[in-house]
Enzyme design. Structure first.
Site, PDB file in Angstrom:
ATOM      1  N   SER A 262       0.698  -1.420  -0.185  1.00 51.55           N
ATOM      2  CA  SER A 262      -0.092  -0.119   0.033  1.00 51.55           C
ATOM      3  C   SER A 262       0.597   1.354  -0.040  1.00 51.55           C
ATOM      4  O   SER A 262       1.707   1.425  -0.857  1.00 51.55           O
ATOM      5  CB  SER A 262      -0.923  -0.024   1.199  1.00 51.55           C
ATOM      6  OG  SER A 262      -2.039   0.730   1.080  1.00 51.55           O
ATOM      7  N   LYS A 266       4.104   2.148  -2.580  1.00 50.84           N
ATOM      8  CA  LYS A 266       4.604   3.272  -3.152  1.00 50.84           C
ATOM      9  C   LYS A 266       6.188   3.382  -2.867  1.00 50.84           C
ATOM     10  O   LYS A 266       6.858   3.867  -3.648  1.00 50.84           O
ATOM     11  CB  LYS A 266       3.725   4.581  -2.788  1.00 50.84           C
ATOM     12  CG  LYS A 266       2.228   4.396  -2.918  1.00 50.84           C
ATOM     13  CD  LYS A 266       1.496   5.566  -2.548  1.00 50.84           C
ATOM     14  CE  LYS A 266       0.123   5.403  -1.636  1.00 50.84           C
ATOM     15  NZ  LYS A 266      -0.970   4.722  -2.523  1.00 50.84           N
ATOM     16  N   TRP A 353     -10.304   0.680  -4.799  1.00 49.11           N
ATOM     17  CA  TRP A 353      -9.616   1.989  -4.553  1.00 49.11           C
ATOM     18  C   TRP A 353      -8.217   2.008  -5.321  1.00 49.11           C
ATOM     19  O   TRP A 353      -7.884   3.107  -5.373  1.00 49.11           O
ATOM     20  CB  TRP A 353      -9.636   1.867  -3.005  1.00 49.11           C
ATOM     21  CG  TRP A 353      -9.148   3.252  -2.428  1.00 49.11           C
ATOM     22  CD1 TRP A 353      -7.978   3.150  -1.470  1.00 49.11           C
ATOM     23  CD2 TRP A 353      -9.455   4.442  -2.257  1.00 49.11           C
ATOM     24  NE1 TRP A 353      -7.868   4.648  -1.256  1.00 49.11           N
ATOM     25  CE2 TRP A 353      -8.536   5.218  -1.754  1.00 49.11           C
ATOM     26  CE3 TRP A 353     -10.823   4.987  -3.124  1.00 49.11           C
ATOM     27  CZ2 TRP A 353      -9.169   6.585  -1.335  1.00 49.11           C
ATOM     28  CZ3 TRP A 353     -11.060   6.365  -2.885  1.00 49.11           C
ATOM     29  CH2 TRP A 353     -10.014   7.397  -2.301  1.00 49.11           C
ATOM     30  N   HIS A 403      -7.701  -5.758   0.159  1.00 52.07           N
ATOM     31  CA  HIS A 403      -6.351  -4.895   0.245  1.00 52.07           C
ATOM     32  C   HIS A 403      -5.671  -5.383   1.516  1.00 52.07           C
ATOM     33  O   HIS A 403      -6.111  -5.158   2.857  1.00 52.07           O
ATOM     34  CB  HIS A 403      -6.881  -3.619   0.472  1.00 52.07           C
ATOM     35  CG  HIS A 403      -5.852  -2.644   0.587  1.00 52.07           C
ATOM     36  ND1 HIS A 403      -4.995  -2.157  -0.446  1.00 52.07           N
ATOM     37  CD2 HIS A 403      -5.266  -1.714   1.753  1.00 52.07           C
ATOM     38  CE1 HIS A 403      -4.163  -1.247  -0.073  1.00 52.07           C
ATOM     39  NE2 HIS A 403      -4.302  -1.009   1.176  1.00 52.07           N
TER      40      HIS A 403
HETATM   41  C1  GCU Z   1      -5.400   4.725   1.935  1.00 52.42           C
HETATM   42  C2  GCU Z   1      -4.693   5.645   1.089  1.00 52.42           C
HETATM   43  C3  GCU Z   1      -4.049   4.699  -0.074  1.00 52.42           C
HETATM   44  C4  GCU Z   1      -2.812   3.866   0.631  1.00 52.42           C
HETATM   45  C5  GCU Z   1      -3.601   3.086   1.866  1.00 52.42           C
HETATM   46  C6  GCU Z   1      -2.785   2.456   2.736  1.00 52.42           C
HETATM   47  O1  GCU Z   1      -6.346   3.982   1.595  1.00 52.42           O
HETATM   48  O2  GCU Z   1      -5.740   6.307   0.300  1.00 52.42           O
HETATM   49  O3  GCU Z   1      -3.357   5.487  -1.105  1.00 52.42           O
HETATM   50  O4  GCU Z   1      -2.418   3.081  -0.352  1.00 52.42           O
HETATM   51  O5  GCU Z   1      -4.243   4.048   2.815  1.00 52.42           O
HETATM   52  O6  GCU Z   1      -1.323   2.811   2.714  1.00 52.42           O
HETATM   53  O7  GCU Z   1      -3.097   1.444   3.294  1.00 52.42           O
END
Ligand code: GCU
Length: 429
Positions: A262, A266, A353, A403
């Site tokens: 997540s 990134k 998402w 997720h």
């Molecule tokens: C939120 C955010 C995402 C991210 C995620 C996470 O949902 O919007 O961009 O990847 O948190 O890190 O769990």
């Protein structure tokens, strides 16, 4: 609150109102994806086409790297002047029922300005193989102690800070389902983890508690347009972990993997792009600002992410909030910067998402760059079906479910890494 800090927050809010938008509509309908051209990874800014590895490495790659630095994640300082001392604070040669040797290492950071900061690394080395082993480096969300039920794992130092800031689930073993230590160890891999808040507390208001104040020129109350955000600082932290692992005699420094989930996916991408010591770079469900193509504007979009997490990217990225069409680059070009090392993207079916299709396409569009190196990218533009991992020089899979990071994901990553490193797994599979 200090006056300067109040002014800073007011400024951030003004920028928010001007650009980012917490309530920007979110599209989940494929038929409403805007028509757009995927930026051509092989075309230089002056229009020249990349025909050789030399042109890629000397011209196009640096040009793209600069765009991502100046306009998305911010510039990583070349020399931070921060010194690191490693201190072994605990070890156990018979951890996990004898499967592993555990080490816990405190990183003591000192800035040129004399300020200090600490972070804690947890390392498991497999006992079933002799000699040097590959290692998977991966931050955790809520402390080293949440990754396992092992009683001797010390609570990460950020626990108190983040708990008082409202972050929950810091209990022992609470995120253990995301950490397939046993599987990795049985297959001959070491695993190293650190809590990401130890490097940069994940809140726009807690910057002063991480590494940032140790930097020359750090200003509590302002940020330049291209100043790195939290993702940049976390990525820098991944490199500091690699520095340590290079010195660890059981680690094969040619087989280091960076894996993140997540927001930390990134981060693993940005870390892996900049630090060539990571030979496999894995993004697990990284979505917007990670593997997913921004220009599809489906699932999380730039208005939402820059409004909800203003500290993650550099301030200049806000310009593209509700204006993805104006982006001169897209995330496949970030992934392509990993070549000729290996990039792996994973998605989850219910994680709309994060735009699983956009994550796949991004991995797919790295193809021409891998081809330059006579390597094979993903062969088809069609996203594969659930549980059909694609392991070429680029890897991809999508699994059923939400997720998360699951044992299935770990299994796929280990299979891919075995292939890359030419390892023979000790576990039958
Ligand atoms: C939120 C955010 C995402 C991210 C995620 C996470 O949902 O919007 O961009 O990847 O948190 O890190 O769990």
């Amino acid at each position: 609150m200090k006056r300067g800090k109040l002014l800073f927050l007011a400024l951030m809010m003004t920028v928010t109102i001007a650009g980012q938008n917490k309530n920007a509509p979110v599209n989940y309908d494929e038929s409403k994806v805007p028509v757009f051209e995927v930026p051509d990874v092989m075309r230089c800014e002056d229009g020249q086409r990349v025909e050789s590895v030399m042109q890629w490495e000397k011209k196009r790659r640096p040009e793209l790297l600069k765009m991502f630095s100046e306009q998305e994640y911010g510039v990583t300082p070349r020399h931070t002047g921060i010194k690191v001392k490693y201190e072994l604070v605990a070890s156990n040669p018979k951890a996990m029922g004898g499967l592993a040797t555990q080490k816990q290492i405190r990183f003591n950071f000192t800035g040129k300005n004399g300020k200090t900061h600490q972070a804690l690394l947890l390392l498991y080395l497999p006992n079933n193989t002799k000699g040097r082993v590959p290692v998977i480096v991966s931050y955790n969300f809520h402390g080293n102690q949440t990754t396992t039920l092992e009683e001797d794992v010390i609570f990460s130092p950020s626990k108190e800070l983040m708990r008082s800031a409202g972050s929950e689930n810091w209990g022992r073993g609470e995120q253990a389902s995301r950490w397939s230590y046993e599987l990795a160890l049985k297959r001959g891999y070491a695993v190293a983890t650190m809590n990401y808040h130890d490097i940069y507390p994940d809140s726009p208001e807690l910057r002063e508690y991480g590494i940032s104040p140790l930097l020359q020129g750090y200003k509590e109350d302002s940020r330049a347009g291209n100043e790195w955000g939290a993702i940049g600082v976390w990525a820098w932290g991944y490199s500091r972990i690699a520095d340590y692992l290079e010195k660890e005699k059981r680690i094969d420094k040619d087989c280091m993997v960076v894996l993140g989930h997540s927001r930390l996916g990134k981060t693993s991408l940005w870390a892996g792009v900049q630090d060539k010591r990571f030979k496999v770079v894995i993004s697990n469900d990284s979505g917007c600002g990670g593997a997913a193509l921004s220009k599809r504007v489906i699932g999380e979009n730039l208005a939402r992410i820059t409004a909800n997490f203003p500290h993650w990217f550099c301030p200049a990225f806000n310009v593209y909030s509700e204006n993805e069409a104006a982006l001169p680059f897209d995330q496949h070009e970030l992934l392509a910067l990993v070549a000729p090392r290996h990039v792996y993207v994973a998605s989850a079916e219910d994680d709309q998402w994060a735009d699983p299709k956009g994550e796949y396409l991004s991995a797919y569009y790295t193809g021409p760059v891998y081809k330059l190196y006579n390597m094979q990218g993903l062969p088809s533009k069609e996203q594969p079906a659930i549980h059909q991992p694609q392991h070429y020089d680029v890897g991809y899979h999508i699994r059923a479910g939400k997720h998360d990071v699951t044992e299935y994901d770990w299994r796929c990553y280990l299979d891919f890494c075995d292939k890359v490193f030419g390892c023979f797994s000790t576990e039958a599979h």
